[in-house]
Design an enzyme around this catalytic site. Sequence first.
Site, PDB file in Angstrom:
ATOM      1  N   SER A 134       0.874  -1.159   0.060  1.00  0.00           N
ATOM      2  CA  SER A 134       0.104  -0.062  -0.073  1.00  0.00           C
ATOM      3  C   SER A 134       0.769   1.393   0.038  1.00  0.00           C
ATOM      4  O   SER A 134       1.981   1.338   0.622  1.00  0.00           O
ATOM      5  CB  SER A 134      -0.897  -0.176   1.315  1.00  0.00           C
ATOM      6  OG  SER A 134      -1.394   1.322   1.527  1.00  0.00           O
ATOM      7  N   TYR A 174      -1.557  -0.963  10.285  1.00  0.00           N
ATOM      8  CA  TYR A 174      -1.512  -1.222   8.917  1.00  0.00           C
ATOM      9  C   TYR A 174      -0.265  -0.845   8.345  1.00  0.00           C
ATOM     10  O   TYR A 174       0.353  -1.414   7.393  1.00  0.00           O
ATOM     11  CB  TYR A 174      -2.904  -0.584   8.163  1.00  0.00           C
ATOM     12  CG  TYR A 174      -2.893  -0.801   7.018  1.00  0.00           C
ATOM     13  CD1 TYR A 174      -3.602  -2.115   6.485  1.00  0.00           C
ATOM     14  CD2 TYR A 174      -2.611  -0.087   5.854  1.00  0.00           C
ATOM     15  CE1 TYR A 174      -4.116  -2.336   4.971  1.00  0.00           C
ATOM     16  CE2 TYR A 174      -3.044  -0.074   4.416  1.00  0.00           C
ATOM     17  CZ  TYR A 174      -3.496  -1.323   3.979  1.00  0.00           C
ATOM     18  OH  TYR A 174      -3.791  -1.520   2.892  1.00  0.00           O
TER      19      TYR A 174
END
Length: 256
Positions: free
Chosen positions: A145, A158
């Site tokens: 990401s 995350y």
Amino acid sequence: AARWSLKGATALVTGGTRGIGRAIVEELAEFGASVHTCSRNESELAASLKEWESKDFAVTGSVCDLSSRDQSTDLMAKVCSVFDGKLNILINNAGTNIRKPTVEYSAEDYSKIMSTNLDSVYHLCQLVHPLMKESGWGSIVFISSVGGLVSLGTGSIYAATKGAINQITKSLACEWAKDNIRSNAIAPWYIKTSLVEHLLDNKEFHDSVIARTPLQRVGEPEEVASLAVYLCLPAASYITGQVISVDGGMTVNGFS
Ligand code: NDP
């Protein structure tokens, strides 16, 4: 041409029933690969398999919660039997998130995100290595990401899992190059999937995303899948250890 085909290749795509994983399963199948996928929801998996069968895609699947080490081991045993001990492609796609300010995360939140996004990814890499060696070549693609590259509002756990994935990408590229295994990561910005639709449904949030994105829109799962498949093709045979953003230009957007 053979450089642009995956005919005869075998692939494992984690989390293939929805979103980015689903688009990757379909694109790999279109390019001629045989694909195995997994998800936790049995009926959603069965419905997906039925749909792929009707499209003549060579896709099999099994139920697996990747956050369980035992279930990941069982998944690989299944993959080993489906593909006769040989695997060319691993797409580490499944991932999850819980968004909170750092001080509000519980120990359970921490271990859920870590086990799903990082522990299982690492474990699967360990498990696929002998199968890739056996098959003669391998390509591992991590769905990371942009949150693993720059600080965004994704939540710090995350972001840590994705940052770790970016480094594993580089370690494996160097360690396993001698085994003819390449390793690359894709770092997407907002892609329209079930993971983030609740965020994008909020107009103010959506507008704030668009305002930072030179291409002025969020991405589609197919726009990530095309790069994932490219990275597995013989045409990409000299590309390894890279983290490539699919982000509409977001990470290169300076002040204006
Ligand atoms: P979705 O939530 O839409 O799809 C996730 C898929 O993974 C589903 O098939 C889901 O099925 C499966 N899955 C989730 N958890 C597990 C688990 N523990 N075990 C097995 N399967 C699981 O997510 P996206 O397609 O959006 O995300 C895919 C990847 O892309 C993730 O790693 C995410 O971090 C990354 N990403 C996504 C972005 C976005 O904007 N969408 C941006 C940047 C990165 P089931 O729930 O039935 O298990």
